[in-house]
Design a protein around this motif. Structure first.
Motif, short mmCIF file in Angstrom:
data_model
loop_
_atom_site.label_atom_id
_atom_site.label_comp_id
_atom_site.label_asym_id
_atom_site.label_seq_id
_atom_site.Cartn_x
_atom_site.Cartn_y
_atom_site.Cartn_z
N GLY A 583 0.82 -1.21 0.00
CA GLY A 583 0.00 0.00 0.00
C GLY A 583 0.84 1.25 0.00
N SER A 584 0.21 2.38 0.26
CA SER A 584 0.90 3.66 0.32
C SER A 584 0.31 4.48 1.46
N VAL A 585 1.11 5.45 1.93
CA VAL A 585 0.68 6.28 3.05
C VAL A 585 0.87 7.74 2.66
N ALA A 586 -0.01 8.62 3.16
CA ALA A 586 0.05 10.04 2.82
C ALA A 586 -0.46 10.86 3.99
N VAL A 587 -0.19 12.16 3.94
CA VAL A 587 -0.62 13.06 5.01
C VAL A 587 -1.09 14.37 4.39
N GLU A 588 -2.14 14.94 4.98
CA GLU A 588 -2.64 16.26 4.62
C GLU A 588 -2.85 17.04 5.91
N SER A 589 -2.50 18.32 5.87
CA SER A 589 -2.63 19.08 7.11
C SER A 589 -2.76 20.56 6.81
N VAL A 590 -3.56 21.23 7.65
CA VAL A 590 -3.71 22.69 7.59
C VAL A 590 -3.49 23.20 9.01
N VAL A 591 -2.54 24.10 9.14
CA VAL A 591 -2.21 24.62 10.48
C VAL A 591 -3.44 25.29 11.09
N GLY A 592 -3.76 24.88 12.32
CA GLY A 592 -4.90 25.44 13.03
C GLY A 592 -6.20 24.71 12.78
N ARG A 593 -6.22 23.79 11.81
CA ARG A 593 -7.47 23.08 11.49
C ARG A 593 -7.36 21.57 11.66
N GLY A 594 -6.15 21.04 11.69
CA GLY A 594 -6.02 19.62 11.93
C GLY A 594 -5.23 18.91 10.86
N THR A 595 -5.09 17.58 11.05
CA THR A 595 -4.26 16.74 10.18
C THR A 595 -5.03 15.48 9.82
N THR A 596 -4.80 14.99 8.62
CA THR A 596 -5.40 13.74 8.17
C THR A 596 -4.31 12.82 7.63
N PHE A 597 -4.15 11.65 8.26
CA PHE A 597 -3.26 10.61 7.76
C PHE A 597 -4.12 9.58 7.01
N SER A 598 -3.60 9.11 5.90
CA SER A 598 -4.32 8.10 5.13
C SER A 598 -3.36 7.04 4.64
N PHE A 599 -3.88 5.82 4.51
CA PHE A 599 -3.08 4.74 3.94
C PHE A 599 -4.01 3.75 3.26
N THR A 600 -3.42 2.90 2.43
CA THR A 600 -4.22 1.95 1.64
C THR A 600 -3.73 0.53 1.91
N LEU A 601 -4.67 -0.40 1.85
CA LEU A 601 -4.38 -1.83 1.92
C LEU A 601 -5.10 -2.53 0.77
N ARG A 602 -4.49 -3.59 0.29
CA ARG A 602 -5.10 -4.32 -0.83
C ARG A 602 -6.36 -5.05 -0.38
N ARG A 603 -7.31 -5.11 -1.28
CA ARG A 603 -8.53 -5.90 -1.01
C ARG A 603 -8.17 -7.38 -1.01
N ALA A 604 -8.80 -8.10 -0.12
CA ALA A 604 -8.50 -9.53 -0.01
C ALA A 604 -8.94 -10.28 -1.26
N ASP A 605 -10.09 -9.91 -1.83
CA ASP A 605 -10.56 -10.64 -3.01
C ASP A 605 -9.63 -10.42 -4.20
N GLN A 606 -9.05 -9.21 -4.34
CA GLN A 606 -8.12 -8.96 -5.43
C GLN A 606 -6.80 -9.67 -5.21
N SER A 607 -6.34 -9.71 -3.95
CA SER A 607 -5.09 -10.41 -3.65
C SER A 607 -5.22 -11.90 -3.92
N ALA A 608 -6.41 -12.46 -3.61
CA ALA A 608 -6.63 -13.89 -3.88
C ALA A 608 -6.56 -14.17 -5.37
N LYS A 609 -7.11 -13.27 -6.19
CA LYS A 609 -7.05 -13.45 -7.65
C LYS A 609 -5.61 -13.38 -8.15
N GLU A 610 -4.81 -12.46 -7.58
CA GLU A 610 -3.42 -12.34 -8.01
C GLU A 610 -2.62 -13.58 -7.65
N MET A 611 -2.86 -14.13 -6.46
CA MET A 611 -2.12 -15.32 -6.04
C MET A 611 -2.51 -16.55 -6.85
N SER A 612 -3.80 -16.58 -7.28
CA SER A 612 -4.25 -17.74 -8.06
C SER A 612 -3.76 -17.63 -9.50
#
Length: 612
Positions: A583-612
Motif C-alpha cells: 500500500g501507500s501512506v500520505a498526510v494532509e494538514s492545515v495549520v490550526g485546522r487539523g491533520t489527516t493521515f491516510s493509507f491503503t491496503l489491498r482488497r483480499a478478493d483482489q489479492s486472492a485473484k493475483e495469487m491464483s
C-alpha cells in the motif's frame, strides 16, 4: 489586363443588365396586355350590355302596348313607362361609349327609332282613338318600328362583339410576342450566366484549387513547388506572393535545419556530460535524445521504441504520463529498480516527467533514471550499523532495566526517597530507550525483508474496533469525540493483523497527542476496485506545510516536539509496514485546522485473484 474586380464587375454587370432588360420589357408588355384587356372590358363590354338591355326593354314596351290593346290600359301604361326609362338609360350609355367606326350612326338611328316609337305609343294610349284604329296603328306603324329597333341594337351588339373578338386576338398575339421576347432575353441571360460561370471558374476557382493543392503539399512538407502564374490580376499577384512565401519558407527551413542540427548537437553534448540516465521521448514513445549512460545501460538510443525494450516499467511510466499528463514514478517496492551493468549490481530510481507547451499540451516525455546505488549502499550500511548497534545495545540495556527494577523493589536493600526518584527517572529513560531500539530493529528487519508478513483476509471493522476500544478511555477523560464512520459493506483487506494494529496504534497516538481537549478524531474508510483507503483525521494544531514532505523520515521531529514525544520513528515504521503490504501512506494538514493521515491496503478478493 483586367483586374479580378473588373472581371467580376463585368460578369455581374452583364447579368444585371439582362435582368433589367427582362424586367423593363416584361413590365411594358404586361402593361400593354392590361390596356388591351381593359379596352375589351371597359368599352365594348359596356356597349354589349347596353344593347342587351335595350332589346329587353323594347320587348317589354311591346308587351305593354299589347296589354293596352287587350284592355289593360293601366297595367300596360305602367310597364311602358318603366321600360322606356330603362331603354333610355341604356341608350344614353351606348351614345356615350362610341368606340367603333359606324357605331355612332347606328346609335343615332336607334335613338330616332326610339323617339318615333314613343310618338306612336302615345297615339295608341289616346283614349279618344277607337280600339280598331289602335290595332291598325300597332300593326302598321309600331310593330315595324320595334323590329327596326331590335335589328339596329343587334347590329351594334354584333359590331362590339366582333371588336371584342378582334381585341382578344390582338391581346393573344401580343402575349405570344411577349413570351417569345421573354424567352429570347432569358436565353441571353442563361448564356451570359453560363459564360460568366465558365470564366469565374477560369479566373478564380482554378487558381484557388491550385493554391489549395499547393497548401496541402506544403502541409506535407513539400516546399519545392512553384505555382504557375497565368494572369496579372489579384489571383496572379496572390500566386506570386505564394511563390515568394514558399521561397522564404525554403530558406527558413534550411537555416532552421542548420540551427536545429546545431541545437541538437549542443543538447546531445550537454546530455552526454550528465551522469544520470536521461532520455527524451516523443508522443509515440520513440527516443529523440538520450545521455550516454541511458544508451549504454538501458539501450535508449535515438529512434528506439520504448515499448520494444526489455524494461516493462519504462512503458508503464510512459503510458501513465500519456494518460494523466503528470509526473509518474513507481511506488512502494518498485520505486527503485535493480539492473546489472557489466556484472555489477546497480540501483536506479526512475521518473517520467511530462514536457508541456505554452498551452499546457503534452509534447514529449523525459525519462530520468537516477543512479541511487551509492545511496542504497549507504542506506544498507546505515541499516546494518543501526541494526548491529541496536542489537548490541539491547542486551546491556535489558540488564540495566533489570537492575533498576530490582533496585526499585529493594531486593538489595532499602532506598532513600531521592534514590527512588532517581531510579524512577532512570527506569522511564531506559524504557523509552528500549522502545527506540525495538523500533529501530523493526525498521531494519522490515527494510531488509527479514520480517515475514503473515497476511490473511481480515475485516477492517475488527482491526479498527480493537484499537478504538483501547483509546476510548483516554478519549472520555479528555472529552475528545472519537468517531468511527465505516461503511457496512467494506470489503476484507489482505493484512498482517498485528502489524496493521501497530500502524493504527501509532496513528491514534499521534492524533491524541496533538488534539486538544474537546476536539474530534474521525476514522473513515472507502473501497475502490483494488484497494481500501483508510483515513484518520483530527482537529489538532496541524503540521506546517514545509514539514509535510519529511514527516515519514526516520528520526524526523518537528520544531515543537520535545524529547518526551519520542525519537521520530513511529511514522517511519507506519510507512514501512504499509508499503510492505503493497500500500501507500500520505498526510494532509492545515495549520490550526487539523491533520489527516491516510493509507491503503489491498482488497483480499483482489489479492486472492493475483495469487491464483
Amino acid at each position: 489586363m483586367l483586374s479580378l474586380r473588373q472581371k467580376l464587375s463585368l460578369g455581374f454587370g452583364g447579368l444585371l443588365l439582362i435582368i433589367i432588360i427582362i424586367g423593363v420589357y416584361g413590365i411594358r408588355e404586361i402593361a400593354g396586355l392590361g390596356v388591351a384587356i381593359d379596352v375589351i372590358l371597359r368599352d365594348n363590354y359596356k356597349s354589349v350590355i347596353a344593347c342587351e338591355e335595350m332589346k329587353e326593354a323594347g320587348e317589354r314596351i311591346n308587351n305593354g302596348v299589347e296589354f293596352i290593346l287587350l284592355g289593360y290600359a293601366d297595367r300596360g301604361g305602367k310597364q311602358i313607362t318603366e321600360n322606356e326609362i330603362a331603354f333610355e338609360k341604356a341608350l344614353n350609355i351606348e351614345l356615350n361609349n362610341i368606340t367603333i367606326p359606324g357605331e355612332g350612326e347606328k346609335a343615332a338611328s336607334l335613338q330616332k327609332l326610339f323617339n318615333d316609337s314613343r310618338t306612336v305609343i302615345k297615339g295608341i294610349q289616346n283614349p279618344n282613338v277607337a280600339t280598331k284604329d289602335r290595332k291598325k296603328i300597332y300593326l302598321q306603324q309600331l310593330l315595324p318600328l320595334f323590329r327596326q329597333i331590335r335589328n339596329t341594337a343587334d347590329e351594334i351588339l354584333k359590331m362590339n362583339q366582333q371588336n371584342m373578338v378582334d381585341a382578344n386576338e390582338q391581346a393573344r398575339k401580343k402575349a405570344k410576342d411577349s413570351s417569345r421576347g421573354m424567352y429570347i432575353f432569358l436565353m441571353l441571360g442563361i448564356m451570359t450566366a453560363g459564360g460568366f460561370i465558365f470564366f469565374i471558374g477560369r479566373w478564380i476557382l482554378q487558381p484557388i484549387t491550385r493554391l489549395t493543392r499547393s497548401v496541402e503539399q506544403i502541409k506535407e512538407g513539400n516546399l519545392d513547388l512553384v505555382v504557375k502564374i497565368e494572369s496579372r490580376d489579384e489571383m496572379g499577384r496572390l500566386s506570386e506572393a505564394f511563390n515568394e512565401m514558399t521561397s522564404n519558407l525554403r530558406e527558413f527551413r534550411r537555416s532552421d535545419k542548420r540551427n536545429l542540427i546545431r541545437t541538437l548537437h549542443a543538447a546531445q553534448q550537454t546530455f552526454n556530460s550528465l551522469p544520470d540516465a536521461i532520455a527524451v521521448l516523443n508522443l509515440q514513445g520513440v527516443v529523440d535524445l538520450s545521455t550516454e549512460s541511458a544508451r549504454n545501460i538501458f539501450g535508449l538510443k535515438r529512434g528506439a521504441q520504448i515499448q520494444h525494450l526489455s524494461f516493462p516499467w519504462m512503458a508503464d511510466l510512459w503510458n501513465e504520463v500519456m494518460q494523466s499528463g503528470r509526473i509518474a514514478e513507481p511506488k512502494g517496492a518498485g520505486a527503485v529498480v535493480q539492473h546489472f551493468v557489466r556484472g555489477e549490481e546497480r540501483f536506479f530510481q526512475p521518473k517520467a516527467i511530462p514536457i508541456l507547451d505554452d498551452r499546457k499540451q503534452l509534447t514529449g516525455i523525459i525519462l530520468h533514471m537516477m543512479d541511487v546505488t551509492a545511496r542504497r549502499q549507504q542506506d544498507d550500511l546505515k541499516r546494518g550499523v543501526i541494526s548491529t548497534v541496536s542489537h548490541q545495545l539491547k542486551t546491556p540495556l535489558t540488564s540495566v532495566r533489570m537492575a533498576v527494577h530490582l533496585l526499585l523493589e529493594e531486593k538489595v536493600g532499602p532506598l532513600t526517597e531521592k534514590q527512588v526518584e532517581l531510579l524512577l527517572a532512570a527506569r522511564e529513560d531506559s524504557e523509552r530507550l528500549y522502545k527506540i531500539l525495538v523500533d529501530l530493529l523493526d525498521i531494519s528487519r522490515i527494510e531488509s525483508g527479514r520480517i515475514k508478513m503473515e497476511c490473511r483476509a481480515t475485516a477492517p471493522h475488527m482491526l479498527i474496533r480493537d484499537v478504538c476500544e483501547s483509546f476510548q478511555k483516554e478519549a472520555s477523560e479528555r472529552s475528545i469525540n472519537l468517531n468511527c464512520d465505516l461503511p457496512d459493506d467494506l470489503p476484507q483487506v489482505w493484512a498482517d493483523t498485528s502489524r496493521i494494529r501497530h500502524v493504527w496504534g501509532n496513528l491514534f497516538s499521534n492524533a491524541f497527542r496533538y488534539t486538544p481537549a474537546g476536539g474530534k478524531i474521525t476514522i473513515t474508510a472507502a473501497a475502490d476496485n483494488s484497494m481500501v483507503h483508510f483515513r484518520i483525521s483530527d482537529t489538532g494544531r496541524g503540521i506546517p506545510a514545509e514539514y509535510l514532505p519529511r514527516i515519514f523520515e526516520q528520526f524526523f521531529r518537528g520544531p515543537e516536539q520535545n524529547s518526551a514525544t519520542g525519537a521520530g520513528l513511529g511514522l517511519a515504521i507506519v510507512k514501512e509496514i504499509v508499503e510492505a503490504h503493497g500500500g501507500s501512506v500520505a498526510v494532509e494538514s492545515v495549520v490550526g485546522r487539523g491533520t489527516t493521515f491516510s493509507f491503503t491496503l489491498r482488497r483480499a478478493d483482489q489479492s486472492a485473484k493475483e495469487m491464483s
